[in-house]
Design an enzyme around this catalytic site. Structure first.
Site, PDB file in Angstrom:
ATOM      1  N   CYS A   1       0.840  -1.200   0.000  1.00 52.01           N
ATOM      2  CA  CYS A   1       0.000   0.000   0.000  1.00 52.01           C
ATOM      3  C   CYS A   1       0.879   1.255   0.000  1.00 52.01           C
ATOM      4  O   CYS A   1       1.530   1.545  -0.997  1.00 52.01           O
ATOM      5  CB  CYS A   1      -0.956  -0.024   1.175  1.00 52.01           C
ATOM      6  SG  CYS A   1      -2.336   1.145   0.996  1.00 52.01           S
TER       7      CYS A   1
ATOM      8  N   HIS B   1      -3.730  -5.282   0.926  1.00 48.35           N
ATOM      9  CA  HIS B   1      -3.458  -5.639   2.312  1.00 48.35           C
ATOM     10  C   HIS B   1      -3.805  -7.109   2.521  1.00 48.35           C
ATOM     11  O   HIS B   1      -4.680  -7.668   1.873  1.00 48.35           O
ATOM     12  CB  HIS B   1      -4.294  -4.783   3.264  1.00 48.35           C
ATOM     13  CG  HIS B   1      -3.821  -3.368   3.361  1.00 48.35           C
ATOM     14  ND1 HIS B   1      -2.623  -3.026   3.934  1.00 48.35           N
ATOM     15  CD2 HIS B   1      -4.394  -2.206   2.948  1.00 48.35           C
ATOM     16  CE1 HIS B   1      -2.475  -1.713   3.887  1.00 48.35           C
ATOM     17  NE2 HIS B   1      -3.528  -1.197   3.284  1.00 48.35           N
TER      18      HIS B   1
END
Length: 498
Positions: free
Chosen positions: A330, A435
Site C-alpha cells: 500500500c 493488504h
C-alpha cells in the site's frame, strides 16, 4: 438492551481480546451476538463486505460472533495522520480531518447522534451486544465530552466489567484508582473485574482477588491467563510485536514507520517457525536481512520523508543493488516509485506537494481526494509461479493511484482483468495495494521458500493459517471460559435492569 461493556484500566490491557472471546462464547450457545465500539482510534482497518472501513478489532470480533461485520459495529473510526490530526471515518467513509481539539469541539453532537443510531440498529437485529471501551474511563480531562466509555454504557444502559492487566504491574492501584475516579452512578454500573494476562500459578492471586473484592465491593469474575499465539490481530500500535527473534533462520526487517497502518499484514509470519521479524527505525538497526517489508502508512509522504531523512532510503537502495528482496504494501508500494504528487493535498494538506520516491520501481503515484476501500479478489500474474489453486484475496484502503511509467510486469490480475502492482527483479521487488497479501497462505509459502532456497535451507509445506482461524477463536474463548465465572457473567447481562 441486553449486553455488557468491557472497559479497561488503560490501553492494551486486553479489552479487544476479551470482547472477541465473549462474542464467540455467546455464539457457541446460539445467541445472536454482535460487537460494538462507538469510537475507535486505530490505523489498523477492516473492510466490510460493502466496501466500508471500520476498526480491525470489530471486524475480527464479528468473525468470532459468526456474523458479517457492518459499519454499525464501529460507527466512528479515527485514523491518526500526524501527532495533531486524525482522519474521521464516519459510518465507513472518510469525511474530514480534525485536530483533537477540533474533534471535541465540533464533532461531539454529531458523534452522539450516530452512536445512538448504531445502537438502535444493532438492538433491532441482535439479542446481546458486547461493547468495548477505549483506554480508561477515568481520564478526567476527557470525561466531559467522551463518546466511548461510560457515556456509551449509559446510552446502551448495560453493566460494565473492568479489565486490568497484571502483566505490566500495578494492578491493584489501577483497579482501585479507576473505580475511585468514577462518578457514583458510573461506579454502580461496574459489576465485575477481570484480571488479565496472568502468568504462572493462579493460586498465588487468590488473596489478591479477595482483597480487591473487599476493598472495592466489586467481584473478581476471572483471573485470565496470558494467551500466547492466539492469532487475533492487534488493534493499535501498542500491540505490535516489535521483536520476535526466536530461532528463526529467516530474518525479515519491517520498517517501523511513524504512521504505520494495517501492520496486521505482518502477523502471519509469527506462525512460521523459522522466521524472525524485526521492526527497525534507523539504519543502525538494518543489519543484513533476508527481506525487507515497507508496510502501509496513514501518511505516505510524511513517512517517506522520514525514511529519506533517517538515512534508511540510502540503505534500502544499496540493499536492492546487492540483490536484496523488498516488498512494499500500500503506502510502502507508493514509496517504491519514482515520484509522489499530492494533487489534492489529501495526504499532506498541501495542494500540489510532491516528493521523489525511492526510485526502485518505474511508477508514479498521484493523490486525489477520493479514497478507495474495497475487498480484493484476483489471481497472480503469469510471471508469479505460485503453486496451488487458491485465488488471492485481501482488501484495499488507500488514497492515490499508482500508474506504471513503462510497461512492466504486474503482480496481480483483478477479477475484472485489470493489472495490479509490480513484480520485478524475478520477484525480489514487489509492490501492491493489497493488504493481507501474506495472509494468503500459498503466496506466503512460495515467497518464503524462495528465500529458503537461496539460503540453502529446506523448503516447507504450506501453513494453512486461514483454516486455523475458526479453531483459534474457539480455543481462545474456551481457554478464557475456564478461568472466568461464565455463568455469573451471563447472569449480569440478563439480570441488568430487571
Amino acid at each position: 438492551m441486553k449486553g455488557v461493556m468491557i472497559q479497561g484500566t488503560a490501553s492494551d490491557v486486553g479489552k479487544s481480546l476479551v470482547v472477541t472471546a465473549l462474542c464467540r462464547l455467546f455464539a457457541l450457545e446460539d445467541v445472536k451476538v454482535a460487537p460494538f465500539k462507538s469510537q475507535n482510534m486505530s490505523n489498523n482497518s477492516y473492510v466490510t463486505a460493502d466496501g466500508k472501513e471500520i476498526g480491525r478489532a470489530q471486524g475480527i470480533q464479528a468473525e468470532a460472533a459468526k456474523i458479517e461485520a457492518s459499519v454499525w459495529m464501529n460507527p466512528i473510526l479515527l485514523k491518526p495522520r500526524s501527532d495533531m490530526q486524525s482522519e474521521v471515518v464516519l459510518l465507513g467513509k472518510a469525511v474530514q480531518t480534525l485536530s483533537g481539539k477540533g474533534y471535541r469541539a465540533h464533532f461531539y453532537d454529531e458523534g452522539l447522534k450516530v452512536i445512538k443510531e448504531a445502537l438502535h440498529k444493532l438492538e433491532a437485529n441482535f439479542d446481546v451486544l458486547v461493547i468495548e471501551g477505549a483506554g480508561s474511563p477515568a481520564e478526567i480531562n476527557l470525561k466531559e465530552r467522551e463518546l466511548v466509555n461510560m457515556k456509551v454504557a449509559e446510552l446502551a444502559d448495560v453493566p460494565v466489567i473492568l479489565v486490568a492487566d497484571i502483566d505490566r504491574g500495578g494492578v491493584f492501584a489501577n483497579v482501585v484508582g479507576t473505580l475511585e475516579l468514577l462518578d457514583p452512578d458510573e461506579r454502580k454500573r461496574v459489576k465485575g473485574i477481570f484480571i488479565n494476562k496472568f502468568r504462572g500459578d493462579m493460586s498465588l492471586f487468590e488473596d489478591g482477588a479477595k482483597w480487591l473484592e473487599e476493598r472495592t465491593g466489586v467481584p473478581v469474575l476471572g483471573v485470565l491467563p496470558y494467551v500466547h499465539d492466539h492469532m487475533i490481530d492487534g488493534e493499535d500500535s501498542l500491540s505490535i510485536q516489535t521483536n520476535r527473534k526466536g530461532n528463526g533462520d529467516i530474518d525479515i526487517a519491517v520498517i517501523h514507520l511513524p504512521f504505520i497502518s494495517n501492520y496486521s499484514d505482518i502477523e502471519p509470519f509469527y506462525d512460521e517457525e523459522d522466521v524472525s521479524i524485526r521492526f527497525i527505525k534507523n539504519p543502525s538497526q538494518f543489519g543484513q536481512p533476508d527481506a525487507v517489508i515497507i508496510p502501509g502508512t496513514k501518511s505516505t509522504i510524511h513517512d517517506l520523508s522520514y525514511i529519506i531523512e533517517s538515512g534508511l532510503a540510502m540503505r534500502l537502495n544499496d540493499y536492492v543493488k546487492k540483490g536484496g528482496r523488498i516488498v512494499g504494501l500500500c503506502g510502502g508500494y507508493q514509496m517504491l516509485g519514482q515520484e509522489i504528487v499530492d494533487v489534492a493535498g489529501s495526504d499532506t494538506g498541501i495542494v500540489g506537494n510532491r516528493l521523489k520516491g525511492l526510485q526502485l520501481i518505474p511508477s508514479t503515484t498521484v493523490f486525489t481526494a477520493e479514497k478507495k476501500t474495497v475487498r480484493f479478489n484476483g489471481r497472480y500474474a503469469p510471471s508469479v509461479q505460485v503453486s496451488g489453486n487458491r485465488p488471492i484475496a485481501g482488501y484495499e484502503i488507500h488514497l492515490g493511484v499508482t500508474e506504471p511509467i513503462e510497461n512492466g510486469s504486474p503482480f496481480l490480475i483483478l477479477d475484472d482483468g485489470k493489472e495490479e502492482g509490480y513484480y520485478g527483479h524475478e520477484g525480489k521487488i514487489i509492490g501492491t495495494y493489497v493488504h493481507h497479501l501474506f495472509h494468503n497462505d500459498e503466496f506466503r509459502n512460495y515467497w518464503l521458500n524462495r528465500i529458503r532456497e537461496e539460503k540453502q535451507l529446506p523448503t516447507k509445506e504450506v501453513v494453512y493459517r486461514q483454516d486455523l482461524k475458526e479453531e483459534k477463536y474457539d480455543e481462545l474463548s474456551l481457554t478464557l471460559k475456564q478461568h472466568m465465572d461464565w455463568e455469573r457473567v451471563k447472569e449480569i447481562v440478563h439480570s441488568w435492569g430487571t
